[in-house]
Scaffold this motif. Structure first.
Motif, short mmCIF file in Angstrom:
data_model
loop_
_atom_site.label_atom_id
_atom_site.label_comp_id
_atom_site.label_asym_id
_atom_site.label_seq_id
_atom_site.Cartn_x
_atom_site.Cartn_y
_atom_site.Cartn_z
N VAL A 1 0.72 -1.23 0.06
CA VAL A 1 -0.05 0.08 -0.04
C VAL A 1 0.77 1.18 -0.15
CG1 VAL A 1 -1.61 1.28 1.51
CG2 VAL A 1 -2.01 -1.11 0.93
N LEU A 2 1.88 1.31 0.75
CA LEU A 2 2.70 2.51 0.95
C LEU A 2 3.40 2.57 -0.43
CD1 LEU A 2 3.90 4.43 3.08
CD2 LEU A 2 5.66 2.88 3.81
N HIS A 3 4.00 1.59 -1.21
CA HIS A 3 4.49 1.67 -2.60
C HIS A 3 3.55 2.25 -3.40
CE1 HIS A 3 6.17 0.04 -6.22
NE2 HIS A 3 7.46 0.54 -5.78
N LEU A 4 2.28 1.79 -3.28
CA LEU A 4 1.40 2.20 -4.18
C LEU A 4 1.04 3.94 -4.12
CD1 LEU A 4 -0.71 1.96 -6.40
CD2 LEU A 4 -2.52 1.40 -4.61
N LEU A 5 1.14 4.08 -3.05
CA LEU A 5 0.89 5.53 -2.63
C LEU A 5 2.16 6.38 -2.90
CD1 LEU A 5 -0.64 5.61 0.98
CD2 LEU A 5 -1.67 6.09 -1.00
N MET B 1 11.77 2.80 -8.80
CA MET B 1 12.50 1.78 -8.49
C MET B 1 13.12 1.86 -7.14
SD MET B 1 11.85 -0.37 -10.60
CE MET B 1 12.92 -1.47 -9.82
N TRP B 2 13.49 3.05 -6.85
CA TRP B 2 13.93 3.43 -5.54
C TRP B 2 13.11 3.02 -4.42
CZ3 TRP B 2 12.33 6.39 -1.39
CH2 TRP B 2 13.29 6.51 -0.28
N GLY B 3 11.59 3.41 -4.54
CA GLY B 3 10.86 3.17 -3.78
C GLY B 3 10.61 1.70 -3.60
N THR B 4 10.69 0.90 -4.98
CA THR B 4 10.54 -0.81 -4.75
C THR B 4 11.82 -1.12 -4.13
OG1 THR B 4 9.80 -0.37 -6.97
CG2 THR B 4 10.43 -2.56 -6.42
N ARG B 5 13.06 -0.61 -4.20
CA ARG B 5 14.03 -1.21 -3.45
C ARG B 5 13.73 -0.92 -1.75
NH1 ARG B 5 17.56 1.49 -5.48
NH2 ARG B 5 18.18 2.97 -3.98
N ILE C 1 11.01 0.65 0.09
CA ILE C 1 9.74 0.26 0.48
C ILE C 1 9.39 -1.36 0.58
CG2 ILE C 1 7.33 0.78 0.42
CD1 ILE C 1 7.92 3.50 -0.74
N LEU C 2 9.47 -1.87 -0.74
CA LEU C 2 9.16 -3.18 -0.85
C LEU C 2 10.34 -4.20 -0.46
CD1 LEU C 2 7.21 -3.02 -4.21
CD2 LEU C 2 6.36 -3.09 -1.87
N GLY C 3 11.66 -3.80 -0.48
CA GLY C 3 12.70 -4.79 -0.24
C GLY C 3 13.04 -5.49 -1.35
N VAL C 4 12.75 -5.00 -2.65
CA VAL C 4 12.99 -5.80 -3.70
C VAL C 4 14.27 -5.32 -4.20
CG1 VAL C 4 12.19 -6.41 -6.23
CG2 VAL C 4 10.70 -6.09 -4.42
N GLN C 5 15.50 -6.09 -4.23
CA GLN C 5 16.80 -5.95 -4.98
C GLN C 5 16.88 -6.47 -6.46
OE1 GLN C 5 19.07 -4.11 -3.28
NE2 GLN C 5 17.30 -4.24 -1.49
N VAL C 6 17.62 -5.76 -7.19
CA VAL C 6 17.62 -6.20 -8.59
C VAL C 6 19.12 -6.47 -9.05
CG1 VAL C 6 17.30 -5.43 -11.27
CG2 VAL C 6 15.56 -4.33 -9.29
N LYS C 7 19.19 -7.61 -9.76
CA LYS C 7 20.53 -8.21 -10.24
C LYS C 7 20.41 -8.27 -11.83
CE LYS C 7 23.17 -12.42 -9.99
NZ LYS C 7 23.39 -13.90 -9.45
N VAL C 8 21.29 -7.60 -12.40
CA VAL C 8 21.32 -7.59 -13.78
C VAL C 8 22.23 -8.22 -14.41
CG1 VAL C 8 21.37 -6.06 -15.80
CG2 VAL C 8 20.13 -5.56 -13.75
N LEU C 9 22.20 -9.00 -15.15
CA LEU C 9 23.36 -9.85 -15.90
C LEU C 9 23.28 -9.51 -17.47
CD1 LEU C 9 22.38 -13.43 -14.48
CD2 LEU C 9 23.98 -11.69 -13.58
N GLY C 10 24.69 -9.41 -18.09
CA GLY C 10 24.95 -9.30 -19.41
C GLY C 10 24.75 -7.90 -19.94
N LYS D 1 3.13 -7.36 -2.92
CA LYS D 1 4.57 -7.53 -3.54
C LYS D 1 5.31 -8.16 -2.30
CE LYS D 1 2.89 -4.84 -6.69
NZ LYS D 1 1.46 -4.06 -6.65
N ARG D 2 6.47 -8.96 -2.76
CA ARG D 2 7.26 -9.68 -1.42
C ARG D 2 8.60 -9.06 -1.72
NH1 ARG D 2 4.61 -13.33 1.35
NH2 ARG D 2 2.24 -13.79 0.63
N PRO D 3 9.47 -9.09 -0.72
CA PRO D 3 10.79 -8.57 -0.81
C PRO D 3 11.51 -9.89 -1.34
CG PRO D 3 10.43 -9.16 1.37
CD PRO D 3 9.08 -9.22 0.71
N GLY D 4 12.74 -9.54 -1.88
CA GLY D 4 13.51 -10.72 -2.59
C GLY D 4 14.19 -10.20 -3.73
#
Length: 246
Positions: free
Chosen positions: A7-11, A48-52, A54-63, A200-203
């Motif tokens: 909810v916080l991320h949507l806001l 994406m800052w809020g995603t990281r 607020i939601l605790g979602v980290q991004v791994k980029v390959l290639g 959404k879930r962290p990970g």
């Protein structure tokens, strides 16, 4: 807790999209047109800052090294589609402006759709498939010639984690017609941002950018089969839990 963070991320998205939409509308009136695009990308970065955070979602980029270099380089990006997350994330990763191919109805979404209407994108009417294909190729060739990369989701819609849809050939037809190489992309985002789920879930989500595939002299169907094979194999490598049978 996951519901509260969602909810916080949507806001966060709702509050930030309004001023950024106004900024995109203003920048779209100022040449060059790319100013509006990079203004929009800054909003994607804020989301994406809020995603990281607020939601605790980290991004791994390959290639990253597989992306074409140079201001005049062209590319057709073809990615699988699991959630809204990749539409927000991929523009922040690319060194060139992107043109998404999407259905015209999305332009009616308040603020977000209004700003999209001011960007140089490819809007299609999916009820007329033949006309839509002609429009994608004509507009795609124009955009590629001016340094904008075209990104498409060949499966056509978001699919749940671990499911495989039908890969359509519009993207490879554009690549063959324009002579631009194809960049296959595999995204495993549904583990944190599931399709049609508000919570959404962290990970960690993974984006894997594949090696360039030349379109010169290729048959679009055969080229799409190669793209499909790479994406599906890569998904099983970066998200093996989604494919237990494999």
């Amino acid at each position: 807790m996951f519901l509260f963070r969602s909810v916080l991320h949507l806001l966060w998205m709702v509050v930030t999209v309004v001023p950024w939409t106004l900024a995109v509308l203003l920048m779209s009136l100022v040449p060059p047109r790319n100013l509006a695009w990079w203004t929009a990308v800054n909003w994607f970065r804020v989301v994406m800052w809020g995603t990281r955070v607020i939601l605790g979602v980290q991004v791994k980029v390959l290639g990253f090294e597989h992306l074409p270099v140079g201001k005049a380089s062209a590319a057709v990006l073809l990615s699988n589609h699991q959630s809204t997350l990749e539409t927000l994330l991929l523009p922040t990763l690319m060194p060139h402006p992107l043109a998404f191919v999407f259905k015209r109805e999305l332009l009616k979404i308040p603020f977000f759709g209004w700003s999209m209407a001011r960007l140089d994108m490819i809007h299609i009417d999916r009820e007329s498939r033949t006309e839509a294909m002609k429009h994608v190729i004509a507009q795609g060739c124009r955009l590629l010639a001016q340094g904008t990369w075209v990104i498409m989701f060949p499966q056509g819609t978001r699919l749940p984690r671990g499911e495989k849809g039908t890969y359509q050939t519009a993207g490879t037809r554009l690549a063959v017609q324009s002579g631009a190489p194809v960049v296959p992309i595999a995204v495993a985002t549904a583990r944190c941002w599931p399709k049609d789920s508000f919570v959404k879930r962290p990970g960690v989500v993974t984006v894997s950018i594949g090696p360039l595939i030349s379109s010169a002299g290729r048959d679009p169907k055969a080229l799409m089969r190669e793209v499909e094979a790479w994406i599906e194999a890569e998904l099983r490598r970066i998200d093996p839990e989604a494919y237990p049978a494999a």
